[in-house]
Scaffold this active site. Structure first.
Site, PDB file in Angstrom:
ATOM      1  N   CYS A 103      -2.737  -7.459   2.692  1.00 23.58           N
ATOM      2  CA  CYS A 103      -3.694  -6.412   2.307  1.00 23.58           C
ATOM      3  C   CYS A 103      -5.068  -7.022   2.027  1.00 23.58           C
ATOM      4  O   CYS A 103      -5.955  -6.337   1.518  1.00 23.58           O
ATOM      5  CB  CYS A 103      -3.191  -5.643   1.087  1.00 23.58           C
ATOM      6  SG  CYS A 103      -2.932  -6.677  -0.370  1.00 23.58           S
TER       7      CYS A 103
ATOM      8  N   TYR B 227       8.776 -12.883  -0.312  1.00 21.63           N
ATOM      9  CA  TYR B 227       8.144 -11.843  -1.147  1.00 21.63           C
ATOM     10  C   TYR B 227       8.774 -10.481  -0.818  1.00 21.63           C
ATOM     11  O   TYR B 227       8.077  -9.502  -0.563  1.00 21.63           O
ATOM     12  CB  TYR B 227       6.628 -11.756  -0.901  1.00 21.63           C
ATOM     13  CG  TYR B 227       5.840 -13.037  -0.928  1.00 21.63           C
ATOM     14  CD1 TYR B 227       5.405 -13.577  -2.125  1.00 21.63           C
ATOM     15  CD2 TYR B 227       5.504 -13.694   0.254  1.00 21.63           C
ATOM     16  CE1 TYR B 227       4.641 -14.749  -2.151  1.00 21.63           C
ATOM     17  CE2 TYR B 227       4.751 -14.862   0.246  1.00 21.63           C
ATOM     18  CZ  TYR B 227       4.329 -15.389  -0.959  1.00 21.63           C
ATOM     19  OH  TYR B 227       3.583 -16.529  -0.972  1.00 21.63           O
TER      20      TYR B 227
ATOM     21  N   CYS C  87      -7.739  14.518  -7.102  1.00 19.56           N
ATOM     22  CA  CYS C  87      -8.166  13.343  -6.344  1.00 19.56           C
ATOM     23  C   CYS C  87      -7.903  13.590  -4.866  1.00 19.56           C
ATOM     24  O   CYS C  87      -6.816  14.047  -4.483  1.00 19.56           O
ATOM     25  CB  CYS C  87      -7.401  12.111  -6.829  1.00 19.56           C
ATOM     26  SG  CYS C  87      -7.714  10.632  -5.839  1.00 19.56           S
TER      27      CYS C  87
ATOM     28  N   GLU D 246      12.801 -13.133  -3.651  1.00 21.85           N
ATOM     29  CA  GLU D 246      11.806 -12.458  -4.495  1.00 21.85           C
ATOM     30  C   GLU D 246      11.913 -12.999  -5.913  1.00 21.85           C
ATOM     31  O   GLU D 246      13.008 -13.191  -6.432  1.00 21.85           O
ATOM     32  CB  GLU D 246      12.066 -10.951  -4.468  1.00 21.85           C
ATOM     33  CG  GLU D 246      11.330 -10.135  -5.499  1.00 21.85           C
ATOM     34  CD  GLU D 246       9.823 -10.192  -5.334  1.00 21.85           C
ATOM     35  OE1 GLU D 246       9.134 -10.419  -6.357  1.00 21.85           O
ATOM     36  OE2 GLU D 246       9.326 -10.024  -4.196  1.00 21.85           O
TER      37      GLU D 246
ATOM     38  N   CYS E  12     -16.567   7.467  -9.929  1.00 25.20           N
ATOM     39  CA  CYS E  12     -15.170   7.019 -10.028  1.00 25.20           C
ATOM     40  C   CYS E  12     -14.954   5.552  -9.671  1.00 25.20           C
ATOM     41  O   CYS E  12     -14.439   4.781 -10.459  1.00 25.20           O
ATOM     42  CB  CYS E  12     -14.297   7.910  -9.164  1.00 25.20           C
ATOM     43  SG  CYS E  12     -12.619   7.343  -8.955  1.00 25.20           S
TER      44      CYS E  12
ATOM     45  N   GLN F  49       5.142   0.570  -1.029  1.00 25.76           N
ATOM     46  CA  GLN F  49       3.843   0.839  -0.418  1.00 25.76           C
ATOM     47  C   GLN F  49       3.363   2.253  -0.762  1.00 25.76           C
ATOM     48  O   GLN F  49       4.133   3.214  -0.726  1.00 25.76           O
ATOM     49  CB  GLN F  49       3.939   0.683   1.104  1.00 25.76           C
ATOM     50  CG  GLN F  49       4.192  -0.748   1.563  1.00 25.76           C
ATOM     51  CD  GLN F  49       2.927  -1.593   1.590  1.00 25.76           C
ATOM     52  OE1 GLN F  49       1.884  -1.192   1.104  1.00 25.76           O
ATOM     53  NE2 GLN F  49       3.025  -2.785   2.168  1.00 25.76           N
TER      54      GLN F  49
ATOM     55  N   CYS G 143     -12.575   5.158  -4.676  1.00 26.50           N
ATOM     56  CA  CYS G 143     -12.943   5.071  -3.259  1.00 26.50           C
ATOM     57  C   CYS G 143     -14.323   4.429  -3.189  1.00 26.50           C
ATOM     58  O   CYS G 143     -15.187   4.739  -4.005  1.00 26.50           O
ATOM     59  CB  CYS G 143     -13.013   6.457  -2.627  1.00 26.50           C
ATOM     60  SG  CYS G 143     -11.443   7.344  -2.565  1.00 26.50           S
TER      61      CYS G 143
END
Length: 444
Positions: free
Chosen positions: A401, A305, A152, A326, A75, A276, A78
């Site tokens: 992130c 943002y 999943c 934004e 996949c 999120q 992950c």
């Protein structure tokens, strides 16, 4: 082609979750390899290009576990499910410490109690297999070959069930999956979003044309099987592109959006809204960001943002007023609606480039006490950061992130009179190499 087998030791794991081996002074990155493990690796040389391939793990790490997901080896969604969750946490902690530890001490990572089925946004692609059976799943890493995935381990179970139903209905409604090479077929992708607090479900059918034979009967059949579906949207994408969503949307059932509750604030989420993907850890992240800011109640806060206004609206209860900026006009529309429906009157949203907007505020001698910034993975550019320095807030709360670009941006801010006071990693994306990090920054 020249090939050679070598026994090597994994010396680390990179930010993508791949094991690092060093051969003749050159580093190679191999999936499914853990730091400290001994492995047999095949080295190939072809036309001057050297590649490495993992053949066999000779000595396993104590942190190695059997992945729960049967599709893990193919996949690519992950990257580190072969690591125990404790091992994953140590890897991410060390990654953040290596990148950001020179700025100040890094707090212990905030992990999930149950690191499965946390994703509230699910994307599935449809295709035929070799037997001409319809399959659904995601593209195999670095290819356009679809891996058939029935379930999943990290996404919402309800979404998996709906996708299986859609796949079954395609045959009875003679609905063809879209072929990117021949540009033939109807259904390209399905996007599902669920509000974990409200249980509202959105289904987005990404199709190649507006012509949808049997549309009403299809909706009726889908909702009969899944009455929990709140809205269904047809997104038309007839472009020769790998971008999932097209520009045109048609609401074919419901109100065209769903709602969710985060930190006691109700949010409206449309098909293209950024929200999120892990709401459980998002509350942990935002509460930590608020704690870092140490609000006294009289501050003016700029939410750069700002997206659909999530953190700005949550912060609004603790400060004098919030300014959200934004560039995406659809997100700003959602943010304004979210403020209205929560009866929040001390937040003002603007559709503008955040850097340009801050320069305007600085030129007008407007005072901003705290800037909260949550940029995309690429981080902020120098134009934005120079605008931030010109605005000169007392505090900055930087959510990212991608600690790599966050480190780069922190170096710039430190150069221009700021210092990091607290660093907090949060595991928003278990079983992947990604890590969220919030940094408290103070003017010196």
């Amino acid at each position: 082609m020249k090939k050679e087998l070598l026994k090597v030791k994994c010396i680390g794991i990179n930010e993508d979750g791949k094991g690092i081996v060093s051969i003749n002074g050159k580093e190679y990155y191999l999936p499914n390899l853990i730091e400290g493990e001994m492995a047999t690796v095949e080295i190939s040389q072809n036309k001057g290009v050297t590649t490495a391939k993992l053949i066999k793990i000779e000595e396993e790490s104590k942190d190695r576990v059997k992945p729960k997901c049967p599709y893990y080896s193919k996949c690519g969604g992950c990257q580190i499910q072969h690591l125990s969750y404790e091992g994953q946490s140590r890897f991410k902690q060390r990654n953040v410490e290596d990148l950001l530890g020179s700025f100040c001490k890094v707090n212990d990572i905030l992990v999930m109690k149950d690191p499965y089925n946390y994703r509230n946004k699910i994307h599935s692609t449809f295709s035929y297999n070799k037997k001409r059976e319809i399959i659904s799943g995601i593209y195999e890493e670095n290819t356009h070959d679809v891996i058939n995935i029935d379930r999943c381990m990290i996404q919402d179970n309800k979404a998996d069930e709906i996708i299986e139903t859609i796949k079954g209905l395609m045959k009875s409604f003679k609905m063809k999956p879209y072929d990117e090479d021949t540009r033939d077929g109807f259904l390209r992708h399905v996007l599902i979003k669920r509000g974990f607090a409200t249980n509202e479900v959105m289904v987005v059918l990404v199709v190649s044309t507006k012509i949808f034979p049997g549309k009403n009967n299809y909706i009726k059949a889908l909702r009969k099987k899944h009455p929990e579906i709140s809205t269904i949207i047809m997104n038309i994408n007839n472009r020769n592109t790998s971008v999932v969503l097209g520009n045109e949307e048609i609401v074919i059932y419901g109100k065209g959006y769903i709602e969710d509750i985060l930190c006691d604030i109700r949010f409206q989420i449309s098909a293209k809204s950024f929200y999120q993907v892990n709401p459980i850890q998002t509350e942990v992240l935002y509460n930590k960001a608020i704690e870092m800011a140490k609000f006294k109640g009289n501050e003016t806060v700029l939410d750069a943002y700002c997206g659909i206004g999530t953190i700005g609206l949550i912060v609004s209860k603790k400060v004098k007023n919030v300014i959200g900026v934004e560039l995406n006009k659809d997100a700003v529309k959602d943010a304004i609606k979210n403020a209205k429906q929560n009866n929040i009157k001390n937040v003002y949203f603007y559709n503008d480039d955040a850097g340009n907007f801050m320069v305007k505020l600085a030129n007008e001698n407007k005072n901003v006490d705290v800037v909260i910034m949550d940029p995309p993975r690429a981080g902020s550019d120098e134009r934005f950061l120079s605008s931030l320095v010109k605005l000169s807030p007392e505090k900055i709360v930087y959510i990212s992130c991608n600690p790599i670009t966050q480190e780069r941006d922190l170096r710039y801010l430190v150069r221009y009179g700021y210092k990091a006071t607290e660093i907090q990693p949060v595991d928003m994306f278990p079983h992947t190499g990604h890590i969220e990090c919030v940094v408290g920054i103070q003017k010196t």
